[in-house]
Design an enzyme around this catalytic site. Structure first.
Site, PDB file in Angstrom:
ATOM      1  N   ASN A   1       0.841  -1.202   0.000  1.00 54.38           N
ATOM      2  CA  ASN A   1       0.000   0.000   0.000  1.00 54.38           C
ATOM      3  C   ASN A   1       0.873   1.248   0.000  1.00 54.38           C
ATOM      4  OD1 ASN A   1      -2.385   1.463   0.014  1.00 54.38           O
ATOM      5  ND2 ASN A   1      -2.412   1.637   2.251  1.00 54.38           N
TER       6      ASN A   1
ATOM      7  N   ASP B   1       7.625  -8.636   4.423  1.00 50.88           N
ATOM      8  CA  ASP B   1       6.292  -8.673   5.022  1.00 50.88           C
ATOM      9  C   ASP B   1       6.484  -8.969   6.507  1.00 50.88           C
ATOM     10  OD1 ASP B   1       3.098  -9.656   4.026  1.00 50.88           O
ATOM     11  OD2 ASP B   1       3.832  -9.750   6.091  1.00 50.88           O
TER      12      ASP B   1
ATOM     13  N   PHE C   1       4.276   0.620  12.028  1.00 44.73           N
ATOM     14  CA  PHE C   1       3.156   1.196  11.282  1.00 44.73           C
ATOM     15  C   PHE C   1       2.473   0.147  10.411  1.00 44.73           C
ATOM     16  CE2 PHE C   1       3.851   5.589  12.219  1.00 44.73           C
ATOM     17  CZ  PHE C   1       5.224   5.803  12.282  1.00 44.73           C
ATOM     18  N   ALA C   2       3.221  -0.871   9.987  1.00 39.54           N
ATOM     19  CA  ALA C   2       2.741  -1.777   8.939  1.00 39.54           C
ATOM     20  C   ALA C   2       1.398  -2.387   9.329  1.00 39.54           C
ATOM     21  CB  ALA C   2       3.777  -2.881   8.693  1.00 39.54           C
TER      22      ALA C   2
ATOM     23  N   LYS D   1      -5.272  -0.418   6.607  1.00 41.75           N
ATOM     24  CA  LYS D   1      -5.902   0.671   7.374  1.00 41.75           C
ATOM     25  C   LYS D   1      -7.179   1.223   6.746  1.00 41.75           C
ATOM     26  CE  LYS D   1      -5.199   4.618   5.971  1.00 41.75           C
ATOM     27  NZ  LYS D   1      -4.978   6.042   5.992  1.00 41.75           N
TER      28      LYS D   1
ATOM     29  N   SER E   1      -5.058   4.228  17.203  1.00 42.29           N
ATOM     30  CA  SER E   1      -5.975   5.182  16.567  1.00 42.29           C
ATOM     31  C   SER E   1      -7.070   5.609  17.542  1.00 42.29           C
ATOM     32  CB  SER E   1      -6.609   4.523  15.339  1.00 42.29           C
ATOM     33  OG  SER E   1      -7.677   5.305  14.860  1.00 42.29           O
TER      34      SER E   1
ATOM     35  N   TYR F   1     -11.204  -2.716  11.231  1.00 50.08           N
ATOM     36  CA  TYR F   1      -9.910  -2.011  11.309  1.00 50.08           C
ATOM     37  C   TYR F   1      -9.708  -1.474  12.723  1.00 50.08           C
ATOM     38  CZ  TYR F   1      -6.864   1.972  11.468  1.00 50.08           C
ATOM     39  OH  TYR F   1      -5.904   2.859  11.863  1.00 50.08           O
TER      40      TYR F   1
ATOM     41  N   LYS G   1      -6.902  -2.361  16.100  1.00 47.18           N
ATOM     42  CA  LYS G   1      -6.107  -1.432  16.926  1.00 47.18           C
ATOM     43  C   LYS G   1      -6.419  -1.668  18.409  1.00 47.18           C
ATOM     44  CE  LYS G   1      -3.940   0.540  13.605  1.00 47.18           C
ATOM     45  NZ  LYS G   1      -2.496   0.237  13.452  1.00 47.18           N
TER      46      LYS G   1
ATOM     47  N   PHE H   1      -5.236  10.929  15.961  1.00 46.06           N
ATOM     48  CA  PHE H   1      -6.520  11.452  15.532  1.00 46.06           C
ATOM     49  C   PHE H   1      -6.493  11.476  14.006  1.00 46.06           C
ATOM     50  CE2 PHE H   1      -8.893  12.017  19.391  1.00 46.06           C
ATOM     51  CZ  PHE H   1      -7.913  11.625  20.284  1.00 46.06           C
TER      52      PHE H   1
ATOM     53  N   ASN I   1     -10.358   8.930   2.796  1.00 46.92           N
ATOM     54  CA  ASN I   1     -10.181  10.024   3.757  1.00 46.92           C
ATOM     55  C   ASN I   1     -10.499  11.381   3.123  1.00 46.92           C
ATOM     56  OD1 ASN I   1      -7.467   8.200   5.131  1.00 46.92           O
ATOM     57  ND2 ASN I   1      -9.424   8.553   6.134  1.00 46.92           N
TER      58      ASN I   1
ATOM     59  N   ARG J   1     -13.693  16.580  13.674  1.00 50.39           N
ATOM     60  CA  ARG J   1     -12.533  15.724  13.875  1.00 50.39           C
ATOM     61  C   ARG J   1     -11.337  16.564  14.322  1.00 50.39           C
ATOM     62  NH1 ARG J   1     -16.018  12.698  13.343  1.00 50.39           N
ATOM     63  NH2 ARG J   1     -16.247  10.826  12.053  1.00 50.39           N
TER      64      ARG J   1
HETATM   65  C1  WQD Z   1     -13.264  12.561   8.206  1.00 52.75           C
HETATM   66  C2  WQD Z   1     -14.604  13.257   8.082  1.00 52.75           C
HETATM   67  C3  WQD Z   1     -16.333  11.932   7.079  1.00 52.75           C
HETATM   68  C4  WQD Z   1     -14.596  11.682   3.090  1.00 52.75           C
HETATM   69  C5  WQD Z   1     -10.498   7.390   9.596  1.00 52.75           C
HETATM   70  C6  WQD Z   1     -10.170   6.202  10.464  1.00 52.75           C
HETATM   71  C7  WQD Z   1      -9.059   6.568  11.414  1.00 52.75           C
HETATM   72  C8  WQD Z   1      -7.899   7.061  10.617  1.00 52.75           C
HETATM   73  C9  WQD Z   1      -8.311   8.302   9.845  1.00 52.75           C
HETATM   74  C10 WQD Z   1      -6.416   5.295   9.927  1.00 52.75           C
HETATM   75  C11 WQD Z   1     -15.768  12.337   8.420  1.00 52.75           C
HETATM   76  C12 WQD Z   1     -16.002  13.140   6.221  1.00 52.75           C
HETATM   77  C13 WQD Z   1     -14.795  11.969   4.434  1.00 52.75           C
HETATM   78  C14 WQD Z   1     -15.473  12.241   2.123  1.00 52.75           C
HETATM   79  C15 WQD Z   1     -16.677  13.348   3.863  1.00 52.75           C
HETATM   80  N1  WQD Z   1      -7.465   6.072   9.711  1.00 52.75           N
HETATM   81  N2  WQD Z   1     -15.803  12.795   4.795  1.00 52.75           N
HETATM   82  N3  WQD Z   1     -16.479  13.061   2.542  1.00 52.75           N
HETATM   83  O1  WQD Z   1     -13.309   8.456   9.267  1.00 52.75           O
HETATM   84  O2  WQD Z   1     -12.550  10.346  10.823  1.00 52.75           O
HETATM   85  O3  WQD Z   1     -11.025   8.417  10.386  1.00 52.75           O
HETATM   86  O4  WQD Z   1      -9.357   7.878   8.951  1.00 52.75           O
HETATM   87  O5  WQD Z   1      -5.663   5.266  10.826  1.00 52.75           O
HETATM   88  O6  WQD Z   1      -8.699   5.434  12.150  1.00 52.75           O
HETATM   89  O7  WQD Z   1     -11.296   5.865  11.230  1.00 52.75           O
HETATM   90  O8  WQD Z   1     -11.457  10.060   8.577  1.00 52.75           O
HETATM   91  O9  WQD Z   1     -11.008  11.383   6.565  1.00 52.75           O
HETATM   92  O10 WQD Z   1     -12.479   9.305   6.359  1.00 52.75           O
HETATM   93  O11 WQD Z   1     -13.368  11.324   7.489  1.00 52.75           O
HETATM   94  O12 WQD Z   1     -17.596  14.104   4.220  1.00 52.75           O
HETATM   95  O13 WQD Z   1     -15.358  12.005   0.888  1.00 52.75           O
HETATM   96  O14 WQD Z   1     -14.785  13.638   6.723  1.00 52.75           O
HETATM   97  O15 WQD Z   1     -17.741  11.740   7.120  1.00 52.75           O
HETATM   98  O16 WQD Z   1     -16.737  13.096   9.088  1.00 52.75           O
HETATM   99  P1  WQD Z   1     -12.221   9.316   9.791  1.00 52.75           P
HETATM  100  P2  WQD Z   1     -12.051  10.483   7.162  1.00 52.75           P
END
Ligand code: WQD
Length: 339
Positions: free
Chosen positions: A35, A58, A80-81, A84, A124, A149, A153, A177, A198, A230
């Site tokens: 990835n 791996d 980190f591996a 996610k 996380s 996922y 964690k 976060f 994300n 967030r």
């Molecule tokens: C953030 C906000 C979405 C995409 C996740 C994992 C966490 C970490 C970070 C790995 C939310 C909104 C998102 C989009 C949107 N991952 N959004 N439109 O879900 O808070 O966290 O990623 O380590 O463990 O849980 O991050 O960036 O997906 O979403 O409105 O196209 O943006 O609804 O409110 P999230 P995110």
């Protein structure tokens, strides 16, 4: 000191390699490139002015891991591996448990066999789930995770807690976060393969014309503007937190230790606030529309980071604006190259 960075070619891993090197450590990457891209190594070399040693391994391969631990004379590990992708994990639970937990157990076994006893674990904030009490502290109840996922964690932390009780290992779990941004050089950054799940990479790919428009997943939440909140932390601040945690482990007298730290800014921003900040920073108008809520999203979460401030002497220094500006510079450097 030689620090093994598993998943070191990934988004947070590569930025932590920069921070480690600049703090005087020698980072050695192991990555299976499932990835991440080998081109990250070129970016790292340009930033650091020297090659970073990397082994294509791996972390489920105990023999290969053991060989690197011994040949590279490893003093500590930052792990980190892992897979996610929250959504992907729901459809492939066994692949996630096998990979994320299997590789953690394998790594711990090899560390014990080779007497490497310092470990930083990538955890996380997702372990907190939906919570009424905000900001969350490290004492806030950990909930059954909303995703496979997130559960890898949560269970990973429990494994570390038990292993540190039984063996002379010094372990810190960092609960991230929302990591955003990129190294200010624009030479390394987030490289989502395929359609980003994300928010920030989707925003920058929309702004550069790679995506038609962004869908905001719901604006009917009980928050200031109806969109989710967030704690968006700059990836370089996150990288610095790993160095601070490692330095803390290295000076700890105790024969074994397991501790957990929130790593965030301590403040929350809504999706709409992030979009407005991005438009201001990029001088562009972002095409977006409001859509349905995304299953599994929590309404709001941001971290109380006093413990990391006081114990690790670490505090996030970069702003949301800086994070979005660095993410935009990285996207412009990438161009509209579809990942
Ligand atoms: C953030 C906000 C979405 C995409 C996740 C994992 C966490 C970490 C970070 C790995 C939310 C909104 C998102 C989009 C949107 N991952 N959004 N439109 O879900 O808070 O966290 O990623 O380590 O463990 O849980 O991050 O960036 O997906 O979403 O409105 O196209 O943006 O609804 O409110 P999230 P995110």
């Amino acid at each position: 000191m030689n620090i093994l960075v598993t998943g070191g070619a990934g988004f947070i891993g590569s930025h932590t390699v920069v921070a480690l090197s600049e703090a005087g450590f020698t980072p050695i990457i192991v990555d299976n490139f499932s990835n991440s891209e080998i081109s990250v190594l070129t970016g790292l070399e340009k930033i650091l002015g020297k090659k970073v040693r990397c082994h294509t391994i791996d972390c489920n391969d105990a023999a290969a891991l053991r060989e690197v631990m011994l040949s590279e004379k490893i003093d500590g590990v930052i792990h980190f591996a892992a897979f996610k992708a929250v959504g992907e994990s729901m459809g492939a639970p066994l692949a996630y448990y096998r990979n994320n937990l299997g590789s953690l157990v394998t790594l711990l076994e090899v560390m014990l066999e080779t007497s490497v006893n310092h470990l930083i674990f990538s955890s996380s904030c997702t372990v907190y789930g939906e919570t009424e009490t905000l900001p969350v502290t490290e004492a806030t109840a950990v909930k059954p995770a909303a995703s496979v996922y997130g559960n890898t964690k949560r269970v990973g932390e429990e494994i570390l807690y038990d292993v540190a009780k039984a063996h002379p290992l010094k372990i810190i779990a960092l609960r991230y976060f929302n990591p955003i941004g990129a190294h200010p050089s624009g030479l390394i950054g987030e490289l989502p393969l395929g359609i980003p799940s994300n928010l920030v990479p989707f925003v920058t790919q929309t702004a550069i014309g790679l995506r038609e428009s962004l869908t905001v997943f719901g604006n009917d939440y009980p928050t200031k503007d109806g969109t989710c909140v967030r704690d968006y932390i700059h990836v370089m601040d996150l990288a610095d937190a790993h160095v601070a945690a490692l330095q803390h482990l290295l000076v700890t007298e105790k024969p074994s230790l397991y501790d957990v730290f929130n790593v965030g800014t301590g403040a929350g921003n809504s999706v709409l606030e992030l979009i407005q900040t991005f438009e201001d920073v990029s001088g562009s108008t972002l095409r977006y529309q409001i859509g349905a809520r995304r299953p599994g999203d929590v309404t709001a979460i941001w971290g109380d980071v006093h413990k990391a401030n006081n114990v690790l002497g670490w505090k996030a220094r970069r702003t949301l604006r800086e994070g979005l500006a660095d993410a935009w510079r990285w996207q412009q450097q990438l161009g509209a190259r579809n990942k």
